[in-house]
Design an enzyme around this catalytic site. Structure first.
Site, mmCIF file in Angstrom:
data_model
loop_
_atom_site.group_PDB
_atom_site.id
_atom_site.type_symbol
_atom_site.label_atom_id
_atom_site.label_comp_id
_atom_site.label_asym_id
_atom_site.label_seq_id
_atom_site.Cartn_x
_atom_site.Cartn_y
_atom_site.Cartn_z
ATOM 1 N N ARG A 4 0.850 -1.179 0.000
ATOM 2 C CA ARG A 4 0.000 0.000 0.000
ATOM 3 C C ARG A 4 0.886 1.228 0.000
ATOM 4 O O ARG A 4 1.899 1.287 0.711
ATOM 5 C CB ARG A 4 -0.931 0.027 1.212
ATOM 6 C CG ARG A 4 -2.015 -1.041 1.188
ATOM 7 C CD ARG A 4 -3.045 -0.775 0.108
ATOM 8 N NE ARG A 4 -4.153 -1.722 0.161
ATOM 9 C CZ ARG A 4 -4.255 -2.799 -0.614
ATOM 10 N NH1 ARG A 4 -3.302 -3.079 -1.504
ATOM 11 N NH2 ARG A 4 -5.313 -3.589 -0.517
ATOM 12 N N GLU A 24 -4.869 6.590 -6.345
ATOM 13 C CA GLU A 24 -5.007 5.877 -7.619
ATOM 14 C C GLU A 24 -6.330 6.228 -8.298
ATOM 15 O O GLU A 24 -7.352 6.370 -7.629
ATOM 16 C CB GLU A 24 -4.923 4.370 -7.374
ATOM 17 C CG GLU A 24 -3.573 3.953 -6.824
ATOM 18 C CD GLU A 24 -3.492 2.464 -6.500
ATOM 19 O OE1 GLU A 24 -4.493 1.737 -6.717
ATOM 20 O OE2 GLU A 24 -2.426 2.027 -6.031
ATOM 21 N N HIS A 68 -0.883 -0.861 -10.250
ATOM 22 C CA HIS A 68 -1.504 -1.711 -9.229
ATOM 23 C C HIS A 68 -1.975 -3.039 -9.835
ATOM 24 O O HIS A 68 -3.147 -3.416 -9.743
ATOM 25 C CB HIS A 68 -2.672 -0.991 -8.553
ATOM 26 C CG HIS A 68 -2.978 -1.536 -7.179
ATOM 27 N ND1 HIS A 68 -3.509 -0.774 -6.165
ATOM 28 C CD2 HIS A 68 -2.818 -2.778 -6.648
ATOM 29 C CE1 HIS A 68 -3.675 -1.515 -5.085
ATOM 30 N NE2 HIS A 68 -3.262 -2.748 -5.355
#
Length: 311
Positions: free
Chosen positions: A229, A258, A276
């Site tokens: 994270r 994001e 991601h």
């Protein structure tokens, strides 16, 4: 099974028939607008929610769904799920811990290899007919530090040993049954590392564990990789360290907001960036949705769920 599942995730649509074949009715709401509409109109029918850690599920949404019984989180992280609110309402929460660990570990090593061996810039130079050749470090006998030795961290450590690297780690408590060096703090881990891999869950308890001091401890020949994270690393400190050569490079799969990525990161040539995707593979997606199905089937049959999460 007649339970209705509100599906907020957007990355596993190909495998959602696993849930339908198990007898669940699905309401797909992968955007903020469709999510808000589904919660507002869901009323009594929605009994389960499928979400991701960054998407979460919040107290006011739980209050709008009086028959919600269970929240299933894809992946290990559940940082944006309001666990106290869920517990207060008697809502069970599960996660997907461990299912995608091999895929995430593969991506972590791919990022590290790409950054340390200068693969993106080398590739670009060949495409421009420049034939850029730069001497880069090897992996053998390097010190790799893993922040968080859960399923993903263990899978990374196993792969690192295949490269003849020395493994150290930090977690809240030392793990039994592993032959790696334990460091008491993230700062100590950074001091003991040439390559620092962030593999710990997000949330308030891990926020900015890697800050200016830890990056300084990693040093001008050190590299950091984050497949966990973004909140675990202080982004401003990281950008400053990269810009001024206080670390050699970074490879990042996660970001604070994001899909927005700071322009400062995009302009640096000592970073590798991916959107991601560390946990995405056909095997991981299939396994994750199957675990959700297994948890739901167990729950609605009155049996213990397989991967419970507690506040």
């Amino acid at each position: 099974m007649s339970a209705t599942v509100l599906v907020l995730v957007e990355s596993v649509n190909e495998y959602l028939p696993i849930l339908e074949d198990a007898g669940f009715r699905l309401i797909l709401a992968p955007t903020p607008a469709t999510r808000a509409e589904a919660v507002a109109q869901g009323g009594d029918q929605i009994t389960a929610v499928l979400t991701r850690g960054p998407l979460g599920f919040f107290e006011e949404e739980m209050a709008a769904l009086p028959n919600l019984k269970i929240i299933c989180v894809i992946g290990a992280g559940y940082e944006q799920v309001d666990l106290p609110a869920a517990e207060a309402r008697g809502i069970t929460v599960t996660n997907g811990a461990g299912v995608n660990a091999p895929t995430v570990a593969d991506h972590a090593m791919a990022l590290l290899l790409s950054m340390v061996r200068d693969i993106p810039l080398a590739d670009a130079s060949v495409r421009r007919s420049e034939w850029r050749k730069v001497t880069r470090p090897t992996f053998a006998n390097k010190r790799i530090g893993i922040l968080g030795l859960g399923a993903v961290g263990l899978a990374i450590a196993k792969r690192a040993q295949g490269f003849d690297m020395h493994v150290s780690y930090h977690s809240r408590t030392p793990r039994t049954g592993v032959d790696f060096d334990y460091c008491e703090t993230p700062l100590a881990l950074a001091h003991a590392s040439d390559f620092l891999i962030v593999a710990t869950p997000g949330g308030a308890g891990t926020r900015h564990l890697i800050d200016k001091a830890a990056l300084a401890a990693l040093g001008p020949e050190g590299f950091v990789v984050n497949i966990a994270r973004a909140s675990v690393i202080a982004t401003d400190d990281l950008i400053d360290a990269l810009q001024h050569g206080r670390i050699a490079g970074a490879a990042l799969d996660v970001f604070d907001d994001e899909p927005q990525v700071p322009d400062a990161l995009k302009t640096l040539n000592n970073v590798v960036l991916t959107p991601h995707v560390a946990g995405l593979s056909p095997e991981a997606s299939r396994g994750t949705v199957q675990l959700v199905a297994d948890n739901l089937l167990a729950f609605f049959a009155g049996k213990p769920v397989l991967t419970p999460v507690h506040s």
